[in-house]
Design a protein around this motif. Structure first.
Motif, mmCIF file in Angstrom:
data_model
loop_
_atom_site.group_PDB
_atom_site.id
_atom_site.type_symbol
_atom_site.label_atom_id
_atom_site.label_comp_id
_atom_site.label_asym_id
_atom_site.label_seq_id
_atom_site.Cartn_x
_atom_site.Cartn_y
_atom_site.Cartn_z
ATOM 1 N N ALA A 1 -22.764 9.723 -33.783
ATOM 2 C CA ALA A 1 -23.085 10.913 -34.587
ATOM 3 C C ALA A 1 -21.991 11.961 -34.426
ATOM 4 O O ALA A 1 -21.523 12.557 -35.400
ATOM 5 N N MET A 2 -21.551 12.176 -33.188
ATOM 6 C CA MET A 2 -20.489 13.146 -32.926
ATOM 7 C C MET A 2 -19.196 12.702 -33.616
ATOM 8 O O MET A 2 -18.546 13.483 -34.309
ATOM 9 N N PHE A 3 -18.850 11.411 -33.455
ATOM 10 C CA PHE A 3 -17.609 10.907 -34.065
ATOM 11 C C PHE A 3 -17.657 10.993 -35.591
ATOM 12 O O PHE A 3 -16.621 11.181 -36.229
ATOM 13 N N ASP B 1 -20.205 -1.427 -30.179
ATOM 14 C CA ASP B 1 -20.824 -1.866 -31.446
ATOM 15 C C ASP B 1 -21.719 -0.779 -32.031
ATOM 16 O O ASP B 1 -21.722 -0.547 -33.244
ATOM 17 N N THR B 2 -22.499 -0.127 -31.145
ATOM 18 C CA THR B 2 -23.414 0.917 -31.640
ATOM 19 C C THR B 2 -22.630 2.123 -32.160
ATOM 20 O O THR B 2 -22.980 2.697 -33.194
ATOM 21 N N THR C 1 -22.871 3.289 -36.043
ATOM 22 C CA THR C 1 -23.335 4.646 -36.359
ATOM 23 C C THR C 1 -22.283 5.415 -37.154
ATOM 24 O O THR C 1 -22.602 6.093 -38.129
ATOM 25 N N ILE C 2 -21.020 5.288 -36.735
ATOM 26 C CA ILE C 2 -19.955 5.981 -37.478
ATOM 27 C C ILE C 2 -19.941 5.493 -38.928
ATOM 28 O O ILE C 2 -19.864 6.288 -39.864
ATOM 29 N N LEU D 1 -10.596 2.336 -40.113
ATOM 30 C CA LEU D 1 -10.808 2.851 -38.762
ATOM 31 C C LEU D 1 -11.018 1.723 -37.752
ATOM 32 O O LEU D 1 -11.806 0.806 -37.965
ATOM 33 N N LYS D 2 -10.275 1.823 -36.633
ATOM 34 C CA LYS D 2 -10.479 0.884 -35.526
ATOM 35 C C LYS D 2 -11.035 1.653 -34.334
ATOM 36 O O LYS D 2 -10.631 2.791 -34.079
#
Ligand SMILES: [Zn+2]
Length: 312
Positions: free
Chosen positions: A242-244, A271-272, A276-277, A289-290
């Motif tokens: 969520a933050m990312f 993975d999570t 989420t991102i 994105l990696k």
């Protein structure tokens, strides 16, 4: 080959090394910080000793990674766990002593730069790097430059709020990400669940002693198939994701590098975070994105501090 001294100041040890411009360590040593003596001068003399160990006449300069907020003149404003570490001009002190260029930078910004120059972020355009341990620190490299604030080191990623009604953080704000994913808070979740009567292998692994629970124990329980431990890592991953997602929308990074002891939780956590991102950020911004583990090993603090001197 060009060389620099890299100094990594920690609460317990000062790590020192001689580093070349390819990121190899020529020699290294660690010295006790002696913070517990409560004297700034004692810590400064330990730093001097550590520089002397790694010093050679033909070095390009001395890079120092320190906890705390650092301004563009090399003044450290506040460092937790170091005595009397306020308004301290580290740059000036050691430039006068050694007559070499000295660059002082916040320790996690330093790691971010090291990961960009020599580690997992090599070749990236926009990189976000975090270290996840007791606290959550972060650094950003954009277009080949370490991102700093107007005057101060800034990029305090750990103090981005993810819940405006959340618990109070030690920085004074509420609901900061660090308050959910810092080491003690992860352990706190496990203890709370157990006290509420959850059945978990965590309890067996510590023989019933709640004080022995660590993130490593929670990982071990997860690896034994423990559902409760799995849910802790999923929740930590969702908080970070969520933050990312906010940072991805802000910066459109091509790589996110995650290091620190808690990153050892491994695949379930990564993975999570990724899931989420991808669910929460603007889709187009996550296309390339990696998300990868940090590439520099146990000596990353030394290598990265030396790398400060090789900034373009
Ligand atoms: Zn905070």
């Amino acid at each position: 080959m060009k060389k620099a001294v890299g100094i990594d100041i920690g609460g317990t040890y000062i790590k020192a090394g001689l580093v070349d411009e390819k990121g190899n360590i020529i020699k290294k040593e660690q010295f006790p910080t002696l913070a517990e003596k409560g004297s700034r001068d004692i810590v400064l003399s330990q730093i001097e000793k550590s520089i002397e160990f790694a010093y050679e006449e033909d070095i390009e300069g001395i890079g120092i990674g320190t906890p705390g907020v650092v301004d563009d003149e090399g003044i450290v404003y506040e460092a937790p766990n170091l005595p009397e570490w306020h308004n301290l001009n580290l740059k000036k002190i050691f430039e006068e002593k050694f007559k070499k260029r000295v660059i002082v930078e916040n320790d996690v910004n330093t790691i971010a730069w090291g990961e960009y120059l020599f580690g997992a972020g090599k070749g990236s355009k926009t990189m976000i790097c975090i270290t996840l341990g007791t606290g959550l620190g972060g650094g950003i490299v954009k277009d080949g430059k370490l991102l700093r604030g107007g005057k101060y080191s800034a990029v305090e990623i750990g103090h981005i709020p993810i819940d405006y009604k959340g618990p109070k953080c030690k920085c004074g704000n509420y609901g900061c990400i660090e308050r959910f994913v810092g080491r003690d808070y992860i352990v706190e979740r496990a203890i709370k669940g157990i006290q509420e009567g959850v059945k978990t292998k965590i309890l067996d692994l510590v023989n019933g002693d709640l004080n022995k629970i660590t993130p490593k124990i929670i990982s071990d329980a997860y690896n034994l198939g423990d559902e409760f431990a799995k849910n802790i890592w999923i929740d930590v991953g969702i908080c970070l994701g969520a933050m990312f997602s906010g940072l991805v929308n802000l910066l459109n990074p091509d790589i996110i590098v995650i290091g620190g002891g808690i990153a050892q939780a491994g695949k379930i956590l990564f993975d999570t975070i990724e899931k989420t991102i991808k669910e929460r950020s603007m889709k187009i911004l996550t296309q390339n994105l990696k998300i990868v583990p940090a590439g520099l090993g146990v000596d990353s603090g030394i290598v990265s501090a030396g790398a400060l001197i090789f900034q373009k």
